[in-house]
Design a protein around this motif. Sequence first.
Motif, PDB file in Angstrom:
ATOM      1  N   LYS A  42      -5.637   7.049 -87.887  1.00  0.00           N
ATOM      2  CA  LYS A  42      -6.537   6.113 -88.559  1.00  0.00           C
ATOM      3  C   LYS A  42      -5.935   5.489 -89.815  1.00  0.00           C
ATOM      4  N   GLY A  43      -4.748   5.944 -90.216  1.00  0.00           N
ATOM      5  CA  GLY A  43      -4.115   5.382 -91.409  1.00  0.00           C
ATOM      6  C   GLY A  43      -4.763   5.808 -92.705  1.00  0.00           C
ATOM      7  N   ARG A  44      -5.341   7.021 -92.763  1.00  0.00           N
ATOM      8  CA  ARG A  44      -5.998   7.517 -93.980  1.00  0.00           C
ATOM      9  C   ARG A  44      -4.953   8.127 -94.907  1.00  0.00           C
ATOM     10  N   ILE A  45      -4.370   7.308 -95.758  1.00  0.00           N
ATOM     11  CA  ILE A  45      -3.282   7.779 -96.611  1.00  0.00           C
ATOM     12  C   ILE A  45      -3.764   8.820 -97.605  1.00  0.00           C
ATOM     13  N   ASN A  46      -4.966   8.646 -98.150  1.00  0.00           N
ATOM     14  CA  ASN A  46      -5.478   9.619 -99.118  1.00  0.00           C
ATOM     15  C   ASN A  46      -5.693  10.989 -98.474  1.00  0.00           C
ATOM     16  N   ILE A  47      -6.136  11.004 -97.217  1.00  0.00           N
ATOM     17  CA  ILE A  47      -6.306  12.263 -96.503  1.00  0.00           C
ATOM     18  C   ILE A  47      -4.953  12.899 -96.207  1.00  0.00           C
TER      19      ILE A  47
ATOM     20  N   GLY B 237       4.354  16.188 -77.482  1.00  0.00           N
ATOM     21  CA  GLY B 237       5.555  16.179 -78.306  1.00  0.00           C
ATOM     22  C   GLY B 237       5.550  15.133 -79.397  1.00  0.00           C
ATOM     23  N   GLU B 238       4.392  14.586 -79.730  1.00  0.00           N
ATOM     24  CA  GLU B 238       4.307  13.531 -80.730  1.00  0.00           C
ATOM     25  C   GLU B 238       4.208  14.127 -82.127  1.00  0.00           C
ATOM     26  N   THR B 239       4.989  13.579 -83.042  1.00  0.00           N
ATOM     27  CA  THR B 239       4.895  13.962 -84.443  1.00  0.00           C
ATOM     28  C   THR B 239       3.906  13.049 -85.149  1.00  0.00           C
ATOM     29  N   VAL B 240       3.684  13.322 -86.411  1.00  0.00           N
ATOM     30  CA  VAL B 240       2.778  12.482 -87.186  1.00  0.00           C
ATOM     31  C   VAL B 240       3.325  11.057 -87.277  1.00  0.00           C
ATOM     32  N   LEU B 241       4.652  10.906 -87.257  1.00  0.00           N
ATOM     33  CA  LEU B 241       5.243   9.565 -87.289  1.00  0.00           C
ATOM     34  C   LEU B 241       5.014   8.827 -85.969  1.00  0.00           C
ATOM     35  N   HIS B 242       5.123   9.537 -84.851  1.00  0.00           N
ATOM     36  CA  HIS B 242       4.844   8.905 -83.560  1.00  0.00           C
ATOM     37  C   HIS B 242       3.434   8.306 -83.536  1.00  0.00           C
ATOM     38  N   LEU B 243       2.475   9.060 -84.038  1.00  0.00           N
ATOM     39  CA  LEU B 243       1.089   8.614 -83.987  1.00  0.00           C
ATOM     40  C   LEU B 243       0.820   7.440 -84.929  1.00  0.00           C
ATOM     41  N   THR B 244       1.449   7.444 -86.089  1.00  0.00           N
ATOM     42  CA  THR B 244       1.253   6.322 -87.015  1.00  0.00           C
ATOM     43  C   THR B 244       1.884   5.042 -86.478  1.00  0.00           C
ATOM     44  N   VAL B 245       3.069   5.156 -85.882  1.00  0.00           N
ATOM     45  CA  VAL B 245       3.731   3.976 -85.328  1.00  0.00           C
ATOM     46  C   VAL B 245       2.973   3.471 -84.104  1.00  0.00           C
TER      47      VAL B 245
ATOM     48  N   TYR C 200       1.190   0.731 -90.576  1.00  0.00           N
ATOM     49  CA  TYR C 200       2.422   0.449 -91.315  1.00  0.00           C
ATOM     50  C   TYR C 200       2.442   1.129 -92.682  1.00  0.00           C
ATOM     51  N   GLU C 201       1.368   1.035 -93.428  1.00  0.00           N
ATOM     52  CA  GLU C 201       1.337   1.617 -94.766  1.00  0.00           C
ATOM     53  C   GLU C 201       1.454   3.139 -94.702  1.00  0.00           C
ATOM     54  N   ALA C 202       0.854   3.747 -93.679  1.00  0.00           N
ATOM     55  CA  ALA C 202       0.974   5.200 -93.531  1.00  0.00           C
ATOM     56  C   ALA C 202       2.403   5.599 -93.228  1.00  0.00           C
ATOM     57  N   VAL C 203       3.101   4.806 -92.430  1.00  0.00           N
ATOM     58  CA  VAL C 203       4.507   5.095 -92.140  1.00  0.00           C
ATOM     59  C   VAL C 203       5.340   5.003 -93.415  1.00  0.00           C
ATOM     60  N   LYS C 204       5.107   3.968 -94.209  1.00  0.00           N
ATOM     61  CA  LYS C 204       5.849   3.828 -95.472  1.00  0.00           C
ATOM     62  C   LYS C 204       5.580   5.010 -96.395  1.00  0.00           C
ATOM     63  N   TYR C 205       4.332   5.454 -96.460  1.00  0.00           N
ATOM     64  CA  TYR C 205       4.004   6.581 -97.322  1.00  0.00           C
ATOM     65  C   TYR C 205       4.729   7.844 -96.857  1.00  0.00           C
ATOM     66  N   LEU C 206       4.692   8.103 -95.558  1.00  0.00           N
ATOM     67  CA  LEU C 206       5.331   9.310 -95.034  1.00  0.00           C
ATOM     68  C   LEU C 206       6.844   9.273 -95.225  1.00  0.00           C
TER      69      LEU C 206
END
Length: 445
Positions: free
Chosen positions: A69-74, A93-101, A106-112
Amino acid sequence: MHVADIVKELLEARQEFAWKKDLNGHTPLHLSCSKGHLEITRELLKLDPDLSSLPDNEGRTPLHWAAIKGRINIIDEILSLNLQSAEMRTIHGETVLHLTVKNNQYEAVKYLMETLNITKLANMPDNDGNTILHLATAGKLTTMVIYLLKLGVDVNAINRKGYTALDVVESDASNSGALQIVPALEEAGARRCDQLPPMSPHDIQPIGDTSPISAQSSIPRRAPRESPSRHHRRRNRRRREKQIELQTEGLRNARKTIIIVAVLIATVTFAAGINPPGGFNQVSGKSLVGKQTSFKVFMVCNIVALFLSLGIVIFLVSIIPFQRKSMMQLLVVTHRVMWLSVSFLAAAYIAAIWTILPRGRGMVWVSAAVVSLGGGFTLAIFTGLGVLLARHWLRKWEWRKMKEKNRSPNSSISRVEELRMMKKTSHESSNSDLDSSDQGGYHLY
């Protein structure tokens, strides 16, 4: 009372509710992270930080749902308590990056990638061997792809299908996003799988998995070199499949267009039939010019055009073909009827104009000029289309003649060329309209 206060009181009374799961395996923390309720998330994590590691039926943790959902604060709240939870993977086999992409966050990927610096996950494949770059190119996420390339991800990682990121984006180059992604990948050094060196034992990298069955699975990071002839056939097959897809889509659009035109003709002729040219008697309701020959011609042509167009609509709406050949036959019939309906509509219009024009001295020439202009223009259109149709039929005849000549045992072509022709036709379906119109890019019916 605020929702967070209600949740806090419930947890004080019944703490066991925090571990309850629904039918999908979701705990209250899963739902809170998905909805973006920061205060509730904090209360649940305060009760037990290990709640962030509980997976649902798909192996997704609360952190995974926050990433989807792209909840960066969470995401920040969870990883501030347990950074290791970022390395947990789903049953796929999906990581947190797989799910954000995959969900274009986009903003969640940049934060991670920047704030938490978990770049070691950037090149990790899922169970299908797809890295986050594979997913970004498959989704035509231009901004995401360019950002990942700047981070220095592996541009030539190969998934289980043997595709690199460049193969993935070139498999569907019709999308406008591919026009920007392909040059960016090539500039970063991306190659197709057939352009990479052969696989060596040192290029084998194991894929981690949460399921015990596939825990020992591995994926090659280099695929065997493909022969030039096989690669050429594969590219030709892809090109042909794309051409057939475009032709089929064009036939569908033509079907919709014929329906729209038929409805318009029916609407115009119906309106003209109840409001005839020359008006009608207010007392008897009869036409004032009903005895004129031109008016009779108008009525006949108008009625024929109306019911021909209605027949087209009923025919196309009632029959839904599933094969290209059936679609083509259906369109050929309805197309001929549509032009016949258009011809009667034009004739009805000319007859109506002839009916309402005055018959004074000099007006005869005006009427004749109007009729000649309208009829000549319509005839010119039919003549031009007839010439194009004749050329198309000639190309098809020449194509079939050449094809039969190549298949003939008395042909003068060499045995090598004969075998090459047999190999070419063994895996490609016949499509005379498509093959004979390859240069023009269109065909008539």
